[in-house]
Design a protein around this motif. Structure first.
Motif, PDB file in Angstrom:
ATOM      1  N   GLU A  54       0.808  -1.225   0.000  1.00 23.22           N
ATOM      2  CA  GLU A  54       0.000   0.000   0.000  1.00 23.22           C
ATOM      3  C   GLU A  54       0.841   1.275   0.000  1.00 23.22           C
ATOM      4  O   GLU A  54       0.455   2.274  -0.584  1.00 23.22           O
ATOM      5  N   ASP A  55       1.982   1.212   0.696  1.00 24.26           N
ATOM      6  CA  ASP A  55       2.754   2.444   0.865  1.00 24.26           C
ATOM      7  C   ASP A  55       3.935   2.521  -0.114  1.00 24.26           C
ATOM      8  O   ASP A  55       4.855   3.297   0.093  1.00 24.26           O
ATOM      9  N   ALA A  56       3.905   1.735  -1.171  1.00 20.13           N
ATOM     10  CA  ALA A  56       5.037   1.713  -2.106  1.00 20.13           C
ATOM     11  C   ALA A  56       5.148   3.051  -2.842  1.00 20.13           C
ATOM     12  O   ALA A  56       4.142   3.664  -3.185  1.00 20.13           O
ATOM     13  N   MET A  57       6.370   3.502  -3.057  1.00 20.57           N
ATOM     14  CA  MET A  57       6.611   4.708  -3.842  1.00 20.57           C
ATOM     15  C   MET A  57       7.223   4.300  -5.178  1.00 20.57           C
ATOM     16  O   MET A  57       8.302   3.720  -5.215  1.00 20.57           O
ATOM     17  N   LEU A  58       6.517   4.587  -6.251  1.00 19.81           N
ATOM     18  CA  LEU A  58       7.077   4.255  -7.570  1.00 19.81           C
ATOM     19  C   LEU A  58       7.948   5.401  -8.077  1.00 19.81           C
ATOM     20  O   LEU A  58       8.731   5.244  -9.002  1.00 19.81           O
ATOM     21  N   LEU A  59       7.748   6.587  -7.461  1.00 20.65           N
ATOM     22  CA  LEU A  59       8.433   7.780  -7.955  1.00 20.65           C
ATOM     23  C   LEU A  59       9.653   8.071  -7.087  1.00 20.65           C
ATOM     24  O   LEU A  59       9.782   7.545  -5.986  1.00 20.65           O
ATOM     25  N   ASN A  60      10.546   8.916  -7.599  1.00 19.03           N
ATOM     26  CA  ASN A  60      11.707   9.377  -6.832  1.00 19.03           C
ATOM     27  C   ASN A  60      12.655   8.260  -6.417  1.00 19.03           C
ATOM     28  O   ASN A  60      13.121   8.206  -5.290  1.00 19.03           O
ATOM     29  N   ASN A  61      12.912   7.323  -7.325  1.00 17.30           N
ATOM     30  CA  ASN A  61      13.941   6.324  -7.056  1.00 17.30           C
ATOM     31  C   ASN A  61      14.658   5.957  -8.361  1.00 17.30           C
ATOM     32  O   ASN A  61      14.260   6.402  -9.444  1.00 17.30           O
ATOM     33  N   ALA A  62      15.709   5.160  -8.234  1.00 14.44           N
ATOM     34  CA  ALA A  62      16.534   4.827  -9.393  1.00 14.44           C
ATOM     35  C   ALA A  62      15.715   4.084 -10.455  1.00 14.44           C
ATOM     36  O   ALA A  62      15.919   4.271 -11.658  1.00 14.44           O
ATOM     37  N   GLY A  63      14.763   3.240 -10.000  1.00 19.01           N
ATOM     38  CA  GLY A  63      13.932   2.490 -10.947  1.00 19.01           C
ATOM     39  C   GLY A  63      13.153   3.426 -11.859  1.00 19.01           C
ATOM     40  O   GLY A  63      13.069   3.214 -13.076  1.00 19.01           O
ATOM     41  N   ALA A  64      12.584   4.488 -11.274  1.00 22.10           N
ATOM     42  CA  ALA A  64      11.816   5.445 -12.074  1.00 22.10           C
ATOM     43  C   ALA A  64      12.721   6.142 -13.086  1.00 22.10           C
ATOM     44  O   ALA A  64      12.338   6.337 -14.245  1.00 22.10           O
ATOM     45  N   VAL A  65      13.948   6.492 -12.660  1.00 20.21           N
ATOM     46  CA  VAL A  65      14.875   7.160 -13.587  1.00 20.21           C
ATOM     47  C   VAL A  65      15.189   6.232 -14.756  1.00 20.21           C
ATOM     48  O   VAL A  65      15.123   6.639 -15.926  1.00 20.21           O
ATOM     49  N   LEU A  66      15.479   4.970 -14.453  1.00 18.22           N
ATOM     50  CA  LEU A  66      15.803   4.014 -15.519  1.00 18.22           C
ATOM     51  C   LEU A  66      14.625   3.822 -16.462  1.00 18.22           C
ATOM     52  O   LEU A  66      14.783   3.817 -17.685  1.00 18.22           O
ATOM     53  N   LEU A  67      13.424   3.672 -15.884  1.00 16.74           N
ATOM     54  CA  LEU A  67      12.228   3.448 -16.698  1.00 16.74           C
ATOM     55  C   LEU A  67      12.031   4.599 -17.690  1.00 16.74           C
ATOM     56  O   LEU A  67      11.829   4.381 -18.889  1.00 16.74           O
ATOM     57  N   VAL A  68      12.124   5.828 -17.197  1.00 14.33           N
ATOM     58  CA  VAL A  68      11.881   6.981 -18.068  1.00 14.33           C
ATOM     59  C   VAL A  68      13.037   7.162 -19.055  1.00 14.33           C
ATOM     60  O   VAL A  68      12.822   7.548 -20.208  1.00 14.33           O
ATOM     61  N   LEU A  69      14.261   6.846 -18.624  1.00  8.92           N
ATOM     62  CA  LEU A  69      15.404   6.882 -19.557  1.00  8.92           C
ATOM     63  C   LEU A  69      15.146   5.930 -20.718  1.00  8.92           C
ATOM     64  O   LEU A  69      15.291   6.297 -21.888  1.00  8.92           O
ATOM     65  N   ILE A  70      14.749   4.703 -20.390  1.00  5.83           N
ATOM     66  CA  ILE A  70      14.480   3.707 -21.435  1.00  5.83           C
ATOM     67  C   ILE A  70      13.364   4.206 -22.342  1.00  5.83           C
ATOM     68  O   ILE A  70      13.444   4.132 -23.563  1.00  5.83           O
ATOM     69  N   TYR A  71      12.315   4.773 -21.717  1.00  4.69           N
ATOM     70  CA  TYR A  71      11.175   5.256 -22.485  1.00  4.69           C
ATOM     71  C   TYR A  71      11.585   6.321 -23.494  1.00  4.69           C
ATOM     72  O   TYR A  71      11.198   6.282 -24.651  1.00  4.69           O
ATOM     73  N   THR A  72      12.410   7.283 -23.041  1.00  2.30           N
ATOM     74  CA  THR A  72      12.766   8.385 -23.944  1.00  2.30           C
ATOM     75  C   THR A  72      13.830   7.969 -24.969  1.00  2.30           C
ATOM     76  O   THR A  72      13.895   8.548 -26.044  1.00  2.30           O
ATOM     77  N   GLN A  73      14.669   6.973 -24.645  1.00  4.95           N
ATOM     78  CA  GLN A  73      15.756   6.612 -25.561  1.00  4.95           C
ATOM     79  C   GLN A  73      15.365   5.528 -26.556  1.00  4.95           C
ATOM     80  O   GLN A  73      16.056   5.320 -27.556  1.00  4.95           O
ATOM     81  N   LEU A  74      14.272   4.823 -26.275  1.00  3.17           N
ATOM     82  CA  LEU A  74      13.883   3.687 -27.113  1.00  3.17           C
ATOM     83  C   LEU A  74      13.819   4.003 -28.617  1.00  3.17           C
ATOM     84  O   LEU A  74      14.379   3.254 -29.424  1.00  3.17           O
ATOM     85  N   PRO A  75      13.183   5.110 -29.017  1.00  4.40           N
ATOM     86  CA  PRO A  75      13.154   5.411 -30.454  1.00  4.40           C
ATOM     87  C   PRO A  75      14.545   5.603 -31.064  1.00  4.40           C
ATOM     88  O   PRO A  75      14.754   5.253 -32.220  1.00  4.40           O
ATOM     89  N   PHE A  76      15.506   6.097 -30.272  1.00  2.33           N
ATOM     90  CA  PHE A  76      16.878   6.263 -30.773  1.00  2.33           C
ATOM     91  C   PHE A  76      17.496   4.912 -31.129  1.00  2.33           C
ATOM     92  O   PHE A  76      18.429   4.840 -31.917  1.00  2.33           O
ATOM     93  N   ALA A  77      17.010   3.832 -30.497  1.00  2.45           N
ATOM     94  CA  ALA A  77      17.513   2.496 -30.822  1.00  2.45           C
ATOM     95  C   ALA A  77      16.709   1.881 -31.958  1.00  2.45           C
ATOM     96  O   ALA A  77      17.260   1.256 -32.860  1.00  2.45           O
ATOM     97  N   ILE A  78      15.379   2.088 -31.919  1.00  7.01           N
ATOM     98  CA  ILE A  78      14.523   1.437 -32.923  1.00  7.01           C
ATOM     99  C   ILE A  78      14.829   1.961 -34.319  1.00  7.01           C
ATOM    100  O   ILE A  78      14.963   1.185 -35.268  1.00  7.01           O
ATOM    101  N   LEU A  79      14.989   3.300 -34.456  1.00 10.14           N
ATOM    102  CA  LEU A  79      15.112   3.871 -35.804  1.00 10.14           C
ATOM    103  C   LEU A  79      16.376   3.407 -36.559  1.00 10.14           C
ATOM    104  O   LEU A  79      16.260   2.936 -37.682  1.00 10.14           O
ATOM    105  N   PRO A  80      17.592   3.481 -35.959  1.00  8.97           N
ATOM    106  CA  PRO A  80      18.760   2.962 -36.702  1.00  8.97           C
ATOM    107  C   PRO A  80      18.706   1.459 -36.929  1.00  8.97           C
ATOM    108  O   PRO A  80      19.132   0.976 -37.992  1.00  8.97           O
TER     109      PRO A  80
END
Lengths: 256, 286
Positions: B144-170
């Protein structure tokens, strides 16, 4: 032949992953709930609030002004650069090509930081002019690449043909090369326009007082929770316009 | 006479972009390196004279974890992006031309949508009151009290999300040129789907893999907005420190030392690839 279902499954998962946050964002822009945890009914409220937020529209106007002038400049410089790169083979073009490629891989923060260093050390006041300079600099390489791709497909014997049929050099360039190249040039300009509108990091470094572009405005709105649902509404409009611009650019690039 | 005209024409066409990039790209980059050896003045500017003091300050071991974290985040992002993009590029190159255009457009649209808005979307999705957190709690996947935000996992998730097209296109560009008849041949010779994918397709798009990896790695290295917005205090990357030195401390020389360091970290993988490609080409010739 039996095909593995795994690649299609992963493709589907990636598309869902790419769109899920955007879909939730768009849905929440019509959600009466402030945090969007659950659906509390349909509302236009956030769009009305957005309509009344004068500072957002002021920022949009600044952003469009910069994007138009920067993409136009980058379009001209980039087209000339692409033509030179395609037409000549020399040490000069080797250097030229290296200079065009490097900004593509330079992290935004380094480009922003180094331009800021230039403006600080030469005593140039940051403002509209410095943002315009920065945007032309990072758009230039992208335009060059798009136009270069177009030139590589271009059949240069068409120019010889026009010349054989009695066209002057200028006529051949104007009536043959330019019309065939124009979709590529416009696609490059359109890409530059989207990049310019989108940029946050570089603009953040070189902006001054009174030059809050839309991304800068969004960033400052994100700090106050009161305006969060309004960002949803603004984002929905921006995603919709991106969709239209992308579709337009696709058509331009595909047209022969 | 004719070569003279050719040469002046070449200079005329090259000069505008060359001069622009020289003044607004090369000189600023050099200035950053020079500023690293200058003292700071009190008004957020750069003082006179030369000093090695800032460089020594930054060699402090306190910066090592940040450098390490930056490289580690970027490395994980690169691996995950490649793992997802390879099968996707494979699939995109195999489907019909219409479906291919649709998929390409579907990849490009989130890529062209405003960068901040995409981060904002994740921020509200991962928010404690947000839909994802509620769904996962309802499914009993997280307490119930889990925090999904403000941790390394969230940074990695959003990094992957924003960088994914840079990998798919080439990778898609490489897969499009791949001769899929080779896969049929591998199957006819008795290779299973996994074997023909890993032994025939992956080596066939090797160049695409390298350029996708470099692109994603280099772009991730310079990030600072993502750790700032979805990360916690202990998830700072090198970029976060640079921004902090420029805007909070107004210490340009200090920021310059860090920026010059980042430049080095960015240039190293690119140099390796450049040398490797040279070397590879020579090997192919001989």
């Amino acid at each position: 032949m039996r095909r593995s279902w795994l690649p299609s499954l992963i493709t589907l998962a990636v598309i869902v992953f790419l769109f899920a946050p955007l879909v939730v964002l768009v849905a929440n822009s019509f959600n009466a709930s402030r945090f969007g945890g659950e659906w509390e009914g349909f509302t236009w409220n956030w769009y009305e609030k957005l309509w009344e937020a004068d500072e957002v529209w002021e920022s949009l106007w600044i952003t469009v002004k910069i994007a138009l002038s920067a993409s136009f400049t980058a379009m001209i410089l980039g087209t000339l650069a692409a033509y030179a790169l395609h037409r000549f083979r020399s040490w000069l073009q080797d250097v030229h090509s290296l200079l065009i490629t490097l900004p593509l891989v330079m992290p935004d923060i380094l480009m922003g930081m180094s331009l800021l260093a230039l403006f600080v050390l030469t005593g140039v006041e940051t403002g509209l002019l410095t943002i315009w300079i920065a945007h032309v600099t990072f758009c230039l390489s992208f335009v060059t690449m798009v136009v270069l791709g177009r030139l590589q497909d271009f059949d240069f014997t068409l120019i010889d043909a026009a010349r054989d049929l009695g066209a002057t050099r200028v006529q051949a360039l104007k009536k043959v090369l330019l019309p065939l190249l124009l979709p590529g040039v416009l696609a490059g300009g359109l890409l530059a326009f989207t990049l310019s509108i989108d940029d946050y990091v570089i603009t953040f470094f070189v902006s001054g007082p009174g030059t809050t572009t839309l991304p800068l405005r969004v960033a400052s709105m994100m700090k106050t929770s009161r305006s969060l649902p309004v960002i949803n509404a603004l984002s929905t409009l921006l995603i919709a316009s991106t969709f239209i611009l992308a579709a337009l650019s696709f058509r331009l690039q595909r047209r022969a | 006479m004719s070569t003279d005209r050719q040469s002046s024409k070449q200079w005329l066409l090259t000069l505008p972009s060359l001069a622009w990039l020289g003044v607004f790209f090369v000189i600023p980059a050099i200035l950053v390196i020079v500023t690293a050896f200058r003292p700071a003045d009190l008004h957020g500017g750069v003082g006179a004279g030369w000093t090695m003091a800032t460089v020594h300050e930054v060699s402090d071991p306190a910066y090592l974890p940040i450098l390490w974290r930056t490289v580690w985040f970027s490395g994980v992002t690169t691996l995950v992006c490649l793992a997802l993009s390879l099968p996707m590029a494979f699939q995109m190159a195999r489907v019909g031309p219409l479906m291919r255009q649709v998929l390409l457009l579907l990849v490009v649209i989130p890529f062209l949508s405003n960068f901040l808005i995409r981060i904002f979307a994740w921020k509200s999705l991962l928010h404690p009151e947000g839909p994802l957190t509620r769904l996962l709690i309802w499914l009993h996947f997280i307490p119930e009290d889990a925090m999904l935000l403000n941790n390394a996992g969230a940074v990695l998730l959003v990094l992957i999300y924003t960088q994914l097209p840079f990998a798919i296109l080439p990778l898609y560009a490489a897969a499009e040129k791949f001769d899929f008849g080779l896969l049929d041949a591998a199957r006819d010779l008795g290779a299973g789907p996994w074997r023909s994918f890993s032994k025939v397709f992956v080596p066939g798009v090797w160049r695409g893999i390298v350029s996708a990896a470099v692109m994603v790695f280099v772009c991730s290295l310079g990030q600072y907005v993502i750790p700032q917005m979805v990360g916690g205090a202990s998830d700072e990357m090198l970029g976060s420190k640079i921004a902090q030195r420029v805007f909070s401390d107004r210490n340009l020389p200090h920021a310059s030392v860090l920026a010059a360091g980042l430049m080095l970290v960015v240039l190293v993988p690119m140099l390796i690839v450049a040398v490797w490609q040279r070397f590879g080409r020579k090997e192919a010739v001989s």
